[in-house]
Design an enzyme around this catalytic site. Structure first.
Site, PDB file in Angstrom:
ATOM      1  N   LYS A  35      26.735  87.191  -4.433  1.00 19.13           N
ATOM      2  CA  LYS A  35      27.517  86.438  -5.425  1.00 19.13           C
ATOM      3  C   LYS A  35      27.510  87.186  -6.766  1.00 19.13           C
ATOM      4  CE  LYS A  35      23.457  83.649  -6.512  1.00 19.13           C
ATOM      5  NZ  LYS A  35      22.770  82.367  -6.225  1.00 19.13           N
ATOM      6  N   ARG A 130      20.536  69.920  -7.743  1.00 20.99           N
ATOM      7  CA  ARG A 130      21.715  70.669  -8.141  1.00 20.99           C
ATOM      8  C   ARG A 130      22.801  70.329  -7.115  1.00 20.99           C
ATOM      9  NH1 ARG A 130      20.999  77.115  -9.065  1.00 20.99           N
ATOM     10  NH2 ARG A 130      21.108  77.020  -6.798  1.00 20.99           N
ATOM     11  N   TYR A 255      19.779  97.839 -38.397  1.00 15.68           N
ATOM     12  CA  TYR A 255      20.155  96.626 -39.129  1.00 15.68           C
ATOM     13  C   TYR A 255      18.935  95.767 -39.416  1.00 15.68           C
ATOM     14  CZ  TYR A 255      25.102  97.434 -38.054  1.00 15.68           C
ATOM     15  OH  TYR A 255      26.358  97.938 -37.972  1.00 15.68           O
ATOM     16  N   MET A 303      25.563  97.195 -31.600  1.00 17.40           N
ATOM     17  CA  MET A 303      26.590  96.994 -30.583  1.00 17.40           C
ATOM     18  C   MET A 303      26.691  98.201 -29.633  1.00 17.40           C
ATOM     19  SD  MET A 303      30.658  96.313 -31.027  1.00 17.40           S
ATOM     20  CE  MET A 303      30.534  94.679 -31.712  1.00 17.40           C
TER      21      MET A 303
HETATM   22  C1  LIG Z   1      21.661  82.728  -5.465  1.00 12.53           C
HETATM   23  C2  LIG Z   1      21.160  82.013  -4.278  1.00 12.53           C
HETATM   24  C3  LIG Z   1      20.217  82.596  -3.418  1.00 12.53           C
HETATM   25  C4  LIG Z   1      19.543  83.911  -3.733  1.00 12.53           C
HETATM   26  O1  LIG Z   1      18.531  83.678  -4.656  1.00 12.53           O
HETATM   27  P1  LIG Z   1      17.560  84.866  -5.153  1.00 12.53           P
HETATM   28  O2  LIG Z   1      16.599  84.179  -6.043  1.00 12.53           O
HETATM   29  O3  LIG Z   1      18.432  85.812  -5.898  1.00 12.53           O
HETATM   30  O4  LIG Z   1      16.969  85.459  -3.951  1.00 12.53           O
HETATM   31  C5  LIG Z   1      19.877  81.919  -2.268  1.00 12.53           C
HETATM   32  N1  LIG Z   1      20.418  80.723  -1.981  1.00 12.53           N
HETATM   33  C6  LIG Z   1      21.316  80.118  -2.786  1.00 12.53           C
HETATM   34  C7  LIG Z   1      21.856  78.798  -2.417  1.00 12.53           C
HETATM   35  C8  LIG Z   1      21.708  80.739  -3.955  1.00 12.53           C
HETATM   36  O5  LIG Z   1      22.591  80.137  -4.757  1.00 12.53           O
END
Ligand SMILES: *Cc1c(COP(=O)(O)O)cnc(C)c1O
Length: 364
Positions: A35, A130, A255, A303
């Site tokens: 993802k 969630r 800065y 930046m």
């Molecule tokens: C992002 C995610 C994972 C992976 O989690 P990591 O901590 O990156 O290994 C696994 N299951 C779900 C449902 C996720 O959203």
């Protein structure tokens, strides 16, 4: 010449980290979680390194299409399921498995005219609060799905809130096991932290879902460093020194004059700043590698630039390589987790935030 900053993706490290996950859960299949554009690495760039996974898990239909365009014919799982009814058509067309976490998604399935049966992962909210059906409502959701002709196969999943920390997974494991005990179907429970920290077969179950560990960041830093888990960085962010300053005691850097020299010193100005995705909040002392030698940031991140201490590397100067995270040319590694810690965040956020303007190459 382009501005001298470059991110490098390491396919061999991805492959190694995937193998490391398999070693931790030898009987489980692996959903490689890609993802957020493979945690900022680029789906197309990680595909070769991860192609021995059993499936790819992601959220975005467009990302799923990209994985299919790479020629992947195996399983793809949508971790948040569908967002609207017409997504189900795409699931059929692209042959996507999808999570079902709420009644509305069951309604959409019930209303859809489909010729191919859908494969769904029914999600339980076992404490994360969630996504997912509460334990009390999980079995009725399963029964409702099971009665739908549109559904071919129901697998079972949940997600841990504390696999990386002290609270652990026991309560959520017990809840999931209790509610699902006699339900058929494959199970998927573990993210990276759970797969590496809890290596019994019940926790690993049928499918593990590692994300962060594939990319070589420790899921439970600072308790364990990536190296403790045998993980290798899959991304290096490196830039060059584009200016050198010799400063006197009392002179300040950057800065806000946040750093003041207490002795004569030499600093290098590096072509990397917060517009490249390097966190502005990193303070003086944040580790960097200069020609593969550990040194530190000086003063505020701007930046487009940051200053680094050249005291430990007297031979360094204009054009010298500075590794912001990842692997230097001499093989030295600076874990992204260390930089993230200095910024008060996690490796996850840094890798996902690599800026568009940074050129990326696929290396070794
Ligand atoms: C992002 C995610 C994972 C992976 O989690 P990591 O901590 O990156 O290994 C696994 N299951 C779900 C449902 C996720 O959203």
């Amino acid at each position: 010449m382009p501005r001298p900053i470059l991110a490098t993706i390491h396919p061999a490290a991805l492959q190694h980290n995937l193998a490391r996950n398999r070693q931790a859960a030898p009987d489980a299949k692996v959903w490689a979680v890609v993802k957020a554009n493979a945690y900022g690495h680029g789906i197309e760039r990680v595909f070769e390194g991860l192609r021995s996974a059993d499936g790819f898990a992601l959220l975005d239909l467009d990302e799923a299409r990209r994985v299919r365009e790479l020629g992947w014919r195996g399983p793809i799982l949508l971790l948040e399921g569908v967002f609207e009814p017409r997504d189900l058509e795409l699931c059929s067309r692209l042959d996507l498995w999808h999570t079902v976490h709420c009644d509305e998604q069951i309604d959409m399935l019930a209303a859809c005219k489909t010729h191919v049966g859908h494969r769904v992962f029914l999600k339980m909210n076992s404490g994360m609060n969630r996504l997912g059906f509460s334990p009390a409502r999980y079995r009725s959701a399963w029964a409702r799905l099971n009665a739908l002709p549109q559904v071919d196969e129901i697998s079972l999943m949940t997600h841990f809130s504390d696999a990386d920390g002290g609270q652990g997974i026991a309560a959520q494991m017990a809840c999931f096991a209790d509610v699902t005990r006699d339900l058929p179907g494959e199970r998927s429970i573990s993210n990276s932290a759970a797969s590496l920290r809890y290596t019994d077969a019940v926790v690993a179950s049928d499918w593990i879902r590692p994300g962060i560990s594939l990319y070589g960041s420790s899921p439970d830093h600072p308790e364990h460093m990536a190296g403790d888990w045998g993980l290798l960085p899959a991304m290096t962010l490196a830039a060059k020194i584009i200016a050198v300053q010799d400063i006197a005691p009392g002179a300040s850097v950057g800065y806000g004059s946040r750093f003041v020299a207490d002795a004569p010193m030499r600093l290098g100005v590096v072509a990397c700043g917060y517009a490249d995705g390097y966190p502005r909040v990193c303070p003086t002392g944040t580790p960097v590698l200069v020609t593969g030698v550990r040194s530190r940031l000086l003063g505020r991140v701007s930046m487009d630039m940051v200053a680094v201490d050249l005291t430990p590397v007297p031979g360094a100067g204009m054009g010298s390589e500075v590794t912001l995270w990842g692997r230097a040319a001499n093989g030295m590694v600076l874990g992204i987790d260390e930089v993230a810690q200095a910024a008060g965040t996690l490796g996850y956020e840094l890798m996902c935030a690599l800026a568009q303007r940074v050129p990326v190459q696929v290396g070794d």
